[in-house]
Design a protein around this motif. Structure first.
Motif, PDB file in Angstrom:
ATOM      1  N   UNK A 162       0.943  -1.184   0.013  1.00  0.00           N
ATOM      2  CA  UNK A 162      -0.064  -0.136   0.185  1.00  0.00           C
ATOM      3  C   UNK A 162       0.976   1.180  -0.011  1.00  0.00           C
ATOM      4  N   UNK A 163       0.287   2.291  -0.563  1.00  0.00           N
ATOM      5  CA  UNK A 163       1.064   3.490  -0.457  1.00  0.00           C
ATOM      6  C   UNK A 163       1.385   4.031   0.869  1.00  0.00           C
TER       7      UNK A 163
ATOM      8  N   UNK B 240      -1.449  -7.242  -4.425  1.00  0.00           N
ATOM      9  CA  UNK B 240      -1.577  -7.209  -2.851  1.00  0.00           C
ATOM     10  C   UNK B 240      -2.853  -7.634  -2.764  1.00  0.00           C
TER      11      UNK B 240
ATOM     12  N   UNK C  45      -3.889  12.037  -3.265  1.00  0.00           N
ATOM     13  CA  UNK C  45      -3.300  10.487  -3.347  1.00  0.00           C
ATOM     14  C   UNK C  45      -4.461   9.562  -2.406  1.00  0.00           C
TER      15      UNK C  45
ATOM     16  N   UNK D 169       1.875   6.812   2.904  1.00  0.00           N
ATOM     17  CA  UNK D 169       1.179   8.065   3.129  1.00  0.00           C
ATOM     18  C   UNK D 169       2.019   8.915   4.326  1.00  0.00           C
TER      19      UNK D 169
ATOM     20  N   UNK E  86       4.190   2.207  -5.916  1.00  0.00           N
ATOM     21  CA  UNK E  86       3.677   2.800  -4.610  1.00  0.00           C
ATOM     22  C   UNK E  86       2.645   2.279  -4.072  1.00  0.00           C
ATOM     23  N   UNK E  87       1.967   1.199  -4.591  1.00  0.00           N
ATOM     24  CA  UNK E  87       0.936   0.582  -4.062  1.00  0.00           C
ATOM     25  C   UNK E  87      -0.762   1.067  -4.531  1.00  0.00           C
ATOM     26  N   UNK E  88      -0.652   1.910  -5.549  1.00  0.00           N
ATOM     27  CA  UNK E  88      -1.851   2.114  -6.185  1.00  0.00           C
ATOM     28  C   UNK E  88      -2.282   0.960  -7.251  1.00  0.00           C
TER      29      UNK E  88
ATOM     30  N   UNK F  16      -6.557   6.518  -4.316  1.00  0.00           N
ATOM     31  CA  UNK F  16      -6.276   5.043  -3.745  1.00  0.00           C
ATOM     32  C   UNK F  16      -7.497   4.412  -3.293  1.00  0.00           C
TER      33      UNK F  16
END
Lengths: 167, 105
Positions: A1-2, B4, B90, A4, B16-18, B94
């Protein structure tokens, strides 16, 4: 996950705005808006000609001048403007309208709206005491998003640990 | 391509997980994505933003910026920062299963 990084968000940015022209006030707001959108604490300090950008009756009329601006070309061309021509009456208004139009096409808000947007995002706006006095401004002259008129020493305290951008 | 496991789905994500495949997203997934980034409950206001982002993405092919959300969806900038604290652009992207916006403003 990003990542933050909500907890580690201790970054702080100070932008010093020393010019009140349309292009540089826009540059300051684009950077400021990006910073605050990344969770960075933002302070914008207006000094000298930058004060025009926070004088309420002037901030809707910021201009860009083609005089002594050799990098200014008609967008999409390599055509600039000779100083002789650039100095003719109406050229500053012409260039300003043109830039305003190009910015609008990119959905960049007009200056006042942009300032409000960054203010609503949580930024702090400050006016420089010395130049405010020199230009004989009064509290009534300032846009109401300005928090206070502060001295150079105040700014030093405020900017401790911050990254600084001078425009 | 990294994946993920979120909300019971093996999501394709970038470094980045997006999410990289918007079609993997559905409304049931959003609350799980929200929890991943500390938004425990999605309110009607969150949904207003999320649904705008999804429909705008379908029409435009890119993620709306904060400015676009505030002007077109009518959600004030201040509220966006309350709904998606600190990094609203962001975070809203997301949760909506989209890439972060590429626009500057």
């Amino acid at each position: 996950m990003p990542k933050f990084d909500d907890d580690g968000g201790d970054r702080k940015l100070c932008i010093i705005v020393s010019k009140g022209t349309m292009e540089w006030s826009t540059a300051a707001m684009v950077l400021g808006n990006a910073a605050i959108g990344e969770g960075i604490e933002l302070h914008v300090f207006f000094t000298f000609w930058g004060l025009d950008a926070i004088v309420d009756r002037r901030m809707d009329k910021l201009k860009i001048s083609p005089v002594a601006n050799p990098s200014m070309k008609i967008p999409g061309t390599d055509i600039g403007m000779a100083n002789m021509l650039a100095g003719l009456p109406g050229m500053t208004a012409f260039a300003s309208n043109m830039m305003a139009k190009e910015m609008k096409a990119l959905d960049v808000p007009p200056h006042r709206e942009f300032m409000q947007m960054v203010h609503d995002s949580g930024a702090h706006f400050w006016a420089c005491r010395l130049t405010y006095d020199m230009l004989k401004l009064t509290p009534e002259d300032l846009w109401d998003g300005v928090e206070d008129v502060i001295s150079a020493s105040d700014f030093m305290e405020l900017s401790e640990g911050a990254q600084i951008i001078f425009i | 391509m990294a994946t993920e496991l979120i909300g019971g789905i093996e999501l394709e994500v970038d470094e980045e997980g997006f999410m990289t495949d918007p079609s993997q997203w559905n409304e049931e997934l959003a609350p799980a994505l929200g929890k991943e980034i500390g938004i425990d409950e999605l309110t009607d206001e969150h949904w207003k933003v999320i649904r705008f982002l999804r429909s705008d993405f379908e029409a435009q092919g890119e993620t709306a910026t904060l400015r676009r959300v505030s002007t077109l969806a009518g959600v004030p900038t201040k509220d966006l920062y309350k709904l998606f604290p600190k990094k609203p652009a962001k975070k809203m992207s997301y949760v909506s299963g989209l890439q972060k916006p590429t626009g500057c403003v």
